[in-house]
Write a protein that holds these residues in place. Structure first.
Motif, PDB file in Angstrom:
ATOM      1  N   UNK A  73     -11.621 -21.065 -11.518  1.00  0.00           N
ATOM      2  CA  UNK A  73     -11.287 -19.932 -10.537  1.00  0.00           C
ATOM      3  C   UNK A  73      -9.978 -19.755 -10.116  1.00  0.00           C
ATOM      4  N   UNK A  74      -9.047 -21.165 -10.142  1.00  0.00           N
ATOM      5  CA  UNK A  74      -7.412 -20.831 -10.143  1.00  0.00           C
ATOM      6  C   UNK A  74      -6.692 -19.307 -11.352  1.00  0.00           C
ATOM      7  N   UNK A  75      -8.180 -19.890 -12.360  1.00  0.00           N
ATOM      8  CA  UNK A  75      -7.167 -18.847 -13.823  1.00  0.00           C
ATOM      9  C   UNK A  75      -8.157 -17.469 -13.469  1.00  0.00           C
ATOM     10  N   UNK A  76      -8.899 -17.626 -13.047  1.00  0.00           N
ATOM     11  CA  UNK A  76      -9.443 -16.129 -12.712  1.00  0.00           C
ATOM     12  C   UNK A  76      -9.083 -15.639 -11.952  1.00  0.00           C
ATOM     13  N   UNK A  77      -8.422 -14.340 -12.103  1.00  0.00           N
ATOM     14  CA  UNK A  77      -8.374 -12.629 -10.809  1.00  0.00           C
ATOM     15  C   UNK A  77      -8.955 -12.429  -9.989  1.00  0.00           C
ATOM     16  N   UNK A  78      -8.723 -11.426  -8.964  1.00  0.00           N
ATOM     17  CA  UNK A  78      -9.732 -11.439  -8.132  1.00  0.00           C
ATOM     18  C   UNK A  78      -8.818 -11.354  -6.705  1.00  0.00           C
ATOM     19  N   UNK A  79      -8.742 -10.261  -5.675  1.00  0.00           N
ATOM     20  CA  UNK A  79      -8.415 -10.858  -4.367  1.00  0.00           C
ATOM     21  C   UNK A  79      -8.208 -12.380  -4.079  1.00  0.00           C
ATOM     22  N   UNK A  80      -6.957 -12.367  -3.506  1.00  0.00           N
ATOM     23  CA  UNK A  80      -6.627 -13.453  -2.952  1.00  0.00           C
ATOM     24  C   UNK A  80      -7.638 -14.369  -1.884  1.00  0.00           C
ATOM     25  N   UNK A  81      -8.063 -13.934  -1.312  1.00  0.00           N
ATOM     26  CA  UNK A  81      -9.069 -14.763  -0.036  1.00  0.00           C
ATOM     27  C   UNK A  81     -10.116 -14.976  -0.558  1.00  0.00           C
ATOM     28  N   UNK A  82     -10.344 -14.268  -1.557  1.00  0.00           N
ATOM     29  CA  UNK A  82     -11.686 -14.999  -2.615  1.00  0.00           C
ATOM     30  C   UNK A  82     -11.396 -15.862  -3.256  1.00  0.00           C
ATOM     31  N   UNK A  83     -10.420 -15.733  -4.051  1.00  0.00           N
ATOM     32  CA  UNK A  83      -9.927 -16.392  -5.181  1.00  0.00           C
ATOM     33  C   UNK A  83      -9.750 -17.900  -4.413  1.00  0.00           C
ATOM     34  N   UNK A  84      -8.988 -18.118  -2.850  1.00  0.00           N
ATOM     35  CA  UNK A  84      -8.421 -19.281  -2.436  1.00  0.00           C
ATOM     36  C   UNK A  84      -9.693 -19.374  -1.775  1.00  0.00           C
ATOM     37  N   UNK A  85     -10.928 -18.884  -1.092  1.00  0.00           N
ATOM     38  CA  UNK A  85     -12.377 -19.959  -1.044  1.00  0.00           C
ATOM     39  C   UNK A  85     -12.985 -20.129  -1.846  1.00  0.00           C
ATOM     40  N   UNK A 132     -17.933 -27.306   1.801  1.00  0.00           N
ATOM     41  CA  UNK A 132     -18.172 -26.645   0.448  1.00  0.00           C
ATOM     42  C   UNK A 132     -18.814 -25.169   1.464  1.00  0.00           C
ATOM     43  N   UNK A 133     -19.794 -25.440   1.880  1.00  0.00           N
ATOM     44  CA  UNK A 133     -21.020 -24.652   2.668  1.00  0.00           C
ATOM     45  C   UNK A 133     -20.449 -23.319   3.156  1.00  0.00           C
ATOM     46  N   UNK A 134     -19.351 -24.141   4.180  1.00  0.00           N
ATOM     47  CA  UNK A 134     -18.576 -23.030   5.109  1.00  0.00           C
ATOM     48  C   UNK A 134     -18.173 -21.864   4.505  1.00  0.00           C
ATOM     49  N   UNK A 135     -16.751 -22.941   3.205  1.00  0.00           N
ATOM     50  CA  UNK A 135     -15.816 -21.554   2.127  1.00  0.00           C
ATOM     51  C   UNK A 135     -17.449 -21.043   1.740  1.00  0.00           C
ATOM     52  N   UNK A 136     -18.241 -21.737   1.214  1.00  0.00           N
ATOM     53  CA  UNK A 136     -19.347 -20.868   0.576  1.00  0.00           C
ATOM     54  C   UNK A 136     -19.303 -19.027   1.458  1.00  0.00           C
ATOM     55  N   UNK A 137     -20.011 -19.557   2.075  1.00  0.00           N
ATOM     56  CA  UNK A 137     -19.978 -18.391   2.751  1.00  0.00           C
ATOM     57  C   UNK A 137     -19.362 -17.999   3.528  1.00  0.00           C
ATOM     58  N   UNK A 138     -17.557 -17.890   3.691  1.00  0.00           N
ATOM     59  CA  UNK A 138     -16.642 -17.176   3.791  1.00  0.00           C
ATOM     60  C   UNK A 138     -16.130 -16.038   2.506  1.00  0.00           C
ATOM     61  N   UNK A 139     -16.317 -17.162   1.528  1.00  0.00           N
ATOM     62  CA  UNK A 139     -16.136 -16.260  -0.148  1.00  0.00           C
ATOM     63  C   UNK A 139     -17.819 -15.243  -0.079  1.00  0.00           C
ATOM     64  N   UNK A 140     -18.393 -15.449   0.329  1.00  0.00           N
ATOM     65  CA  UNK A 140     -19.235 -14.573   0.027  1.00  0.00           C
ATOM     66  C   UNK A 140     -19.281 -13.083   1.363  1.00  0.00           C
ATOM     67  N   UNK A 141     -18.777 -13.626   2.489  1.00  0.00           N
ATOM     68  CA  UNK A 141     -18.959 -12.212   3.275  1.00  0.00           C
ATOM     69  C   UNK A 141     -17.651 -11.774   2.818  1.00  0.00           C
ATOM     70  N   UNK A 142     -16.517 -12.253   2.238  1.00  0.00           N
ATOM     71  CA  UNK A 142     -15.783 -11.983   2.053  1.00  0.00           C
ATOM     72  C   UNK A 142     -16.212 -10.614   0.279  1.00  0.00           C
TER      73      UNK A 142
END
Length: 237
Positions: A73-85, A132-142
């Motif tokens: 995930x750290x090596x992948x490109x994409x929106x910053x918010x999604x990558x961090x979460x 982990x679940x909370x971050x997954x929810x944030x990531x999924x929402x973004x």
């Protein structure tokens, strides 16, 4: 008789079941479903405990998988918010499963912790799981918001694009199909996360969900995750 036996043994469903159960995630989800179905019956408490212990054993190698996922995930490109979460989520799951392994070690008496230490270890496991679940929810929402915007933009460009060549139209259709598939997968995982989050939240005293409701939520999320894994290992979308 031999023909009937071969038809049963070589049936595609049997082959798919064996392929599904050959994976760690597949076995884990089967045990989780069985565990969830028995939680409402007191007479099955011993079986439930043993199934939970077996699941922890099957997951001993999972922490490293999540570290690998965090690195990818750290090596992948994409929106910053999604990558961090995404990175933080995988690290949280690494922490959860690492402490959960310590819980298993204490449960099977491979190494015994004091009562105070075992309680602290279990709490750390639940905290990492909740994170982990909370971050997954944030990531999924973004991700859902982004995909919805991309879907609208692509459909708008198609409706106002006028005449386009066949190659361009085929490219747009392929892109739209990919967006819709990613959207469906994201929504599917969001539902699972929204069901699962109550388990660590209740264990930590943040919510007061009763065991019956937790068992139902856990059963539904396990069936959903198992179905998705079944489709993935058998090459289905």
């Amino acid at each position: 008789m031999a023909t009937i036996a071969s038809q049963v043994i070589l049936h595609p469903t049997v082959s798919q079941s064996l392929k599904f159960s050959s994976t760690t995630l597949g076995r884990d989800k089967v045990l989780e479903v069985l565990q969830g179905e028995k939680e409402a019956a007191v007479r099955w408490n011993a079986l439930k405990t043993h199934l939970a212990t077996a699941r922890k054993l099957l997951r001993l190698g999972k922490p490293l998988e999540h570290l690998q996922a965090a690195l990818k995930a750290s090596l992948a490109s994409g929106p910053v918010g999604e990558q961090i979460t995404a990175i933080a989520r995988q690290i949280s799951y690494f922490g959860y499963l690492s402490f959960d392994a310590l819980v298993w070690i204490n449960t099977v008496k491979f190494y015994s912790f004091s009562s105070e230490t075992s309680t602290k270890v279990a709490k750390f496991a639940y905290r990492f799981w909740l994170a982990g679940i909370t971050l997954s929810i944030i990531n999924g929402t973004l991700k859902s918001v982004r995909l919805a915007k991309e879907e609208r933009k692509l459909k708008h460009s198609k409706s106002w694009g006028g005449e386009t060549d066949a190659g361009r139209e085929a490219e747009q259709e392929t892109r739209l199909s990919a967006i819709l598939a990613s959207r469906d997968n994201t929504r599917h995982q969001l539902v699972i996360d929204l069901l699962d989050i109550w388990i660590p939240a209740t264990a930590l005293g943040i919510s007061n969900m009763n065991d019956g409701a937790l068992g139902i939520f856990g059963l539904i999320s396990s069936l959903m995750a198992g179905q998705k894994h079944w489709q993935s290992v058998n090459g289905k979308k």
